[in-house]
Design a protein around this motif. Structure first.
Motif, PDB file in Angstrom:
ATOM      1  N   ILE A 290      28.884  60.875  -1.093  1.00  0.00           N
ATOM      2  CA  ILE A 290      28.801  61.935  -1.054  1.00  0.00           C
ATOM      3  C   ILE A 290      27.795  62.780  -0.327  1.00  0.00           C
ATOM      4  CG2 ILE A 290      28.266  64.271  -2.014  1.00  0.00           C
ATOM      5  CD1 ILE A 290      29.348  62.392  -4.777  1.00  0.00           C
ATOM      6  N   ASP A 291      28.227  63.754   0.875  1.00  0.00           N
ATOM      7  CA  ASP A 291      27.034  63.980   2.004  1.00  0.00           C
ATOM      8  C   ASP A 291      25.913  62.747   3.203  1.00  0.00           C
ATOM      9  OD1 ASP A 291      27.306  66.616   0.991  1.00  0.00           O
ATOM     10  OD2 ASP A 291      25.362  66.624   0.309  1.00  0.00           O
ATOM     11  N   PRO A 292      27.117  62.399   3.068  1.00  0.00           N
ATOM     12  CA  PRO A 292      26.640  61.060   4.109  1.00  0.00           C
ATOM     13  C   PRO A 292      26.420  61.720   6.196  1.00  0.00           C
ATOM     14  CG  PRO A 292      29.345  61.139   4.954  1.00  0.00           C
ATOM     15  CD  PRO A 292      28.824  62.276   3.435  1.00  0.00           C
ATOM     16  N   GLY A 293      25.012  62.642   6.239  1.00  0.00           N
ATOM     17  CA  GLY A 293      24.477  63.465   7.143  1.00  0.00           C
ATOM     18  C   GLY A 293      24.089  62.620   8.497  1.00  0.00           C
ATOM     19  N   GLY A 294      23.523  61.799   8.375  1.00  0.00           N
ATOM     20  CA  GLY A 294      23.276  60.362   9.061  1.00  0.00           C
ATOM     21  C   GLY A 294      23.013  58.683   8.335  1.00  0.00           C
ATOM     22  N   ASP A 295      22.193  58.788   9.661  1.00  0.00           N
ATOM     23  CA  ASP A 295      21.757  57.265   9.487  1.00  0.00           C
ATOM     24  C   ASP A 295      23.075  56.177   9.043  1.00  0.00           C
ATOM     25  OD1 ASP A 295      18.460  57.226   9.892  1.00  0.00           O
ATOM     26  OD2 ASP A 295      18.395  57.994   8.300  1.00  0.00           O
ATOM     27  N   LEU A 296      24.679  56.404   9.453  1.00  0.00           N
ATOM     28  CA  LEU A 296      25.549  55.926   9.438  1.00  0.00           C
ATOM     29  C   LEU A 296      25.522  54.330   9.157  1.00  0.00           C
ATOM     30  CD1 LEU A 296      27.972  57.714  11.174  1.00  0.00           C
ATOM     31  CD2 LEU A 296      27.407  58.332   9.267  1.00  0.00           C
ATOM     32  N   PRO A 297      24.637  53.279   9.872  1.00  0.00           N
ATOM     33  CA  PRO A 297      24.555  51.426   9.761  1.00  0.00           C
ATOM     34  C   PRO A 297      24.317  51.260   8.169  1.00  0.00           C
ATOM     35  CG  PRO A 297      23.813  52.394  12.073  1.00  0.00           C
ATOM     36  CD  PRO A 297      23.784  53.606  11.156  1.00  0.00           C
ATOM     37  N   LYS A 298      22.814  52.499   8.064  1.00  0.00           N
ATOM     38  CA  LYS A 298      22.443  51.830   6.386  1.00  0.00           C
ATOM     39  C   LYS A 298      23.555  52.222   5.241  1.00  0.00           C
ATOM     40  CE  LYS A 298      18.178  54.338   3.524  1.00  0.00           C
ATOM     41  NZ  LYS A 298      17.799  55.533   3.873  1.00  0.00           N
TER      42      LYS A 298
ATOM     43  N   THR B 212      28.698  68.599   0.015  1.00  0.00           N
ATOM     44  CA  THR B 212      28.526  70.056  -1.372  1.00  0.00           C
ATOM     45  C   THR B 212      27.973  71.361  -0.010  1.00  0.00           C
ATOM     46  OG1 THR B 212      26.526  68.801  -0.600  1.00  0.00           O
ATOM     47  CG2 THR B 212      27.733  68.744  -2.461  1.00  0.00           C
ATOM     48  N   HIS B 213      27.879  70.724   0.961  1.00  0.00           N
ATOM     49  CA  HIS B 213      27.788  72.396   2.024  1.00  0.00           C
ATOM     50  C   HIS B 213      27.626  71.961   3.312  1.00  0.00           C
ATOM     51  CE1 HIS B 213      23.447  70.771   0.927  1.00  0.00           C
ATOM     52  NE2 HIS B 213      22.926  71.803   2.160  1.00  0.00           N
ATOM     53  N   GLY B 214      27.742  72.656   3.979  1.00  0.00           N
ATOM     54  CA  GLY B 214      27.347  72.455   5.836  1.00  0.00           C
ATOM     55  C   GLY B 214      26.109  72.292   6.687  1.00  0.00           C
ATOM     56  N   HIS B 215      25.138  72.181   6.067  1.00  0.00           N
ATOM     57  CA  HIS B 215      24.403  71.688   6.481  1.00  0.00           C
ATOM     58  C   HIS B 215      24.334  70.718   7.341  1.00  0.00           C
ATOM     59  CE1 HIS B 215      21.617  75.209   4.818  1.00  0.00           C
ATOM     60  NE2 HIS B 215      22.363  75.692   5.659  1.00  0.00           N
ATOM     61  N   MET B 216      23.090  71.106   8.458  1.00  0.00           N
ATOM     62  CA  MET B 216      23.492  69.051   8.821  1.00  0.00           C
ATOM     63  C   MET B 216      22.407  68.250   8.497  1.00  0.00           C
ATOM     64  SD  MET B 216      21.136  68.987  12.462  1.00  0.00           S
ATOM     65  CE  MET B 216      19.954  69.662  12.177  1.00  0.00           C
ATOM     66  N   ASP B 217      21.740  68.387   7.863  1.00  0.00           N
ATOM     67  CA  ASP B 217      21.389  66.884   7.553  1.00  0.00           C
ATOM     68  C   ASP B 217      22.431  66.529   6.379  1.00  0.00           C
ATOM     69  OD1 ASP B 217      20.278  69.323   5.592  1.00  0.00           O
ATOM     70  OD2 ASP B 217      19.256  68.268   4.466  1.00  0.00           O
ATOM     71  N   HIS B 218      23.038  67.219   5.633  1.00  0.00           N
ATOM     72  CA  HIS B 218      24.213  66.476   4.815  1.00  0.00           C
ATOM     73  C   HIS B 218      25.916  66.167   5.418  1.00  0.00           C
ATOM     74  CE1 HIS B 218      22.437  68.161   1.141  1.00  0.00           C
ATOM     75  NE2 HIS B 218      21.376  68.906   1.772  1.00  0.00           N
ATOM     76  N   CYS B 219      26.216  67.000   6.398  1.00  0.00           N
ATOM     77  CA  CYS B 219      26.970  66.226   6.687  1.00  0.00           C
ATOM     78  C   CYS B 219      27.011  66.136   8.469  1.00  0.00           C
ATOM     79  CB  CYS B 219      28.371  67.582   6.385  1.00  0.00           C
ATOM     80  SG  CYS B 219      27.796  69.120   7.257  1.00  0.00           S
ATOM     81  N   GLY B 220      26.147  65.893   9.177  1.00  0.00           N
ATOM     82  CA  GLY B 220      26.276  65.689  10.603  1.00  0.00           C
ATOM     83  C   GLY B 220      26.778  65.103  10.724  1.00  0.00           C
ATOM     84  N   GLU B 221      26.775  63.765  10.197  1.00  0.00           N
ATOM     85  CA  GLU B 221      27.817  62.621  11.337  1.00  0.00           C
ATOM     86  C   GLU B 221      28.680  62.209  10.041  1.00  0.00           C
ATOM     87  OE1 GLU B 221      25.945  60.189  13.518  1.00  0.00           O
ATOM     88  OE2 GLU B 221      23.967  59.797  12.262  1.00  0.00           O
ATOM     89  N   ALA B 222      29.324  63.718   9.411  1.00  0.00           N
ATOM     90  CA  ALA B 222      30.546  62.662   8.711  1.00  0.00           C
ATOM     91  C   ALA B 222      31.521  63.137   9.183  1.00  0.00           C
ATOM     92  CB  ALA B 222      30.458  64.184   7.073  1.00  0.00           C
TER      93      ALA B 222
ATOM     94  N   PRO C  36      19.371  66.237  -6.721  1.00  0.00           N
ATOM     95  CA  PRO C  36      19.596  67.238  -5.567  1.00  0.00           C
ATOM     96  C   PRO C  36      19.902  66.494  -4.534  1.00  0.00           C
ATOM     97  CG  PRO C  36      17.823  66.678  -6.242  1.00  0.00           C
ATOM     98  CD  PRO C  36      18.452  65.342  -7.109  1.00  0.00           C
ATOM     99  N   GLY C  37      19.783  67.311  -3.670  1.00  0.00           N
ATOM    100  CA  GLY C  37      20.011  67.297  -2.171  1.00  0.00           C
ATOM    101  C   GLY C  37      18.457  66.671  -0.963  1.00  0.00           C
ATOM    102  N   HIS C  38      17.071  66.852  -2.400  1.00  0.00           N
ATOM    103  CA  HIS C  38      16.313  66.101  -1.908  1.00  0.00           C
ATOM    104  C   HIS C  38      15.196  65.395  -2.785  1.00  0.00           C
ATOM    105  CE1 HIS C  38      16.804  67.874   2.475  1.00  0.00           C
ATOM    106  NE2 HIS C  38      17.474  68.428   2.216  1.00  0.00           N
ATOM    107  N   GLY C  39      14.650  64.825  -3.109  1.00  0.00           N
ATOM    108  CA  GLY C  39      13.961  64.500  -4.141  1.00  0.00           C
ATOM    109  C   GLY C  39      14.962  63.255  -5.335  1.00  0.00           C
TER     110      GLY C  39
END
Length: 214
Positions: free
Chosen positions: A29-37, A55-65, A189-192
């Motif tokens: 869910i929400d693979p925004g980046g750091d794909l090797p990790k 969950t939503h279209g912001h870059m940190d949540h789906c930029g590399e989806a 949550p999306g952060h924290g």
């Protein structure tokens, strides 16, 4: 059902790996980046990925989806189509913030009341606009568990000062759609850090019962 959190991108966004213990099939869910990790984490878990949920279209949540979906041959489900605006500008936003980000077309847009499956699990889709117009959350009722993206955080709520954000819509989504799921519901949550809806109703400076005069 099991879940693991893998923070990604400089914004430390909580990408969640959820899986069905019966089938060991799962979703990111929400693979925004750091794909090797993320790929290393999935491999270590022994889970077989069957889809990507957003969950939503912001870059940190789906930029590399979209990149991950192509690499692994996975479908993407979510968010609600009202976030097409955000997904269409992922490349532009990536350049602005110096992050890898690419637009994509989900295989399935999600609506309020839909369900998604992960292995033998069924999660409810709840549309919670405000942070973005097309934000959705995923709720697994048997586990009293939800993944809420940037709708709600421990002690805070999602920002609404971005384009197409709406503060009242966000408050209405939290109180009208999240709180009825039950105080004992744990959420990522999306952060924290994680929390429960009951804890936030008691202590959250923005949406506690006291803060809202209830």
């Amino acid at each position: 059902m099991r879940a693991a959190i893998m923070p990604v991108t400089p914004l430390q966004q909580n990408c969640s790996l959820i899986w069905c213990t019966q089938t060991m099939r799962g979703a990111l869910i929400d693979p925004g980046g750091d794909l090797p990790k993320l790929k290393a984490g999935v491999a270590k878990s022994g889970v077989t990925l069957e889809k990507i949920l957003i969950t939503h279209g912001h870059m940190d949540h789906c930029g590399e989806a979209g990149v991950l979906a192509e690499e692994l041959g996975l479908p993407i489900e979510g968010p609600h189509e009202a976030d097409r605006f955000w997904i269409s500008r992922l490349e532009e936003d990536g350049k602005r913030y110096g992050m890898n980000s690419r637009s994509f077309e989900p295989d399935r847009w999600l609506d309020d009341g839909d369900t998604v499956t992960v292995g033998a699990l069924t999660l409810d889709v709840i549309h919670c606009p405000g942070h973005t117009p097309g934000h959705v959350i995923f709720h697994h009722a048997p586990s009293n568990f939800a993944i809420v993206g940037d709708v709600l955080f421990q002690g805070s709520i999602g920002r609404t000062d971005f384009p197409m954000g709406n503060h009242q819509d966000l408050l209405d989504a939290i109180t009208g759609k999240l709180w009825p799921l039950g105080d004992d519901t744990t959420f990522i949550p999306g952060h924290g850090p994680t929390s429960t809806f009951g804890q936030e109703r008691k202590t959250n400076a923005f949406v506690s019962d006291t803060a809202l005069g209830r």
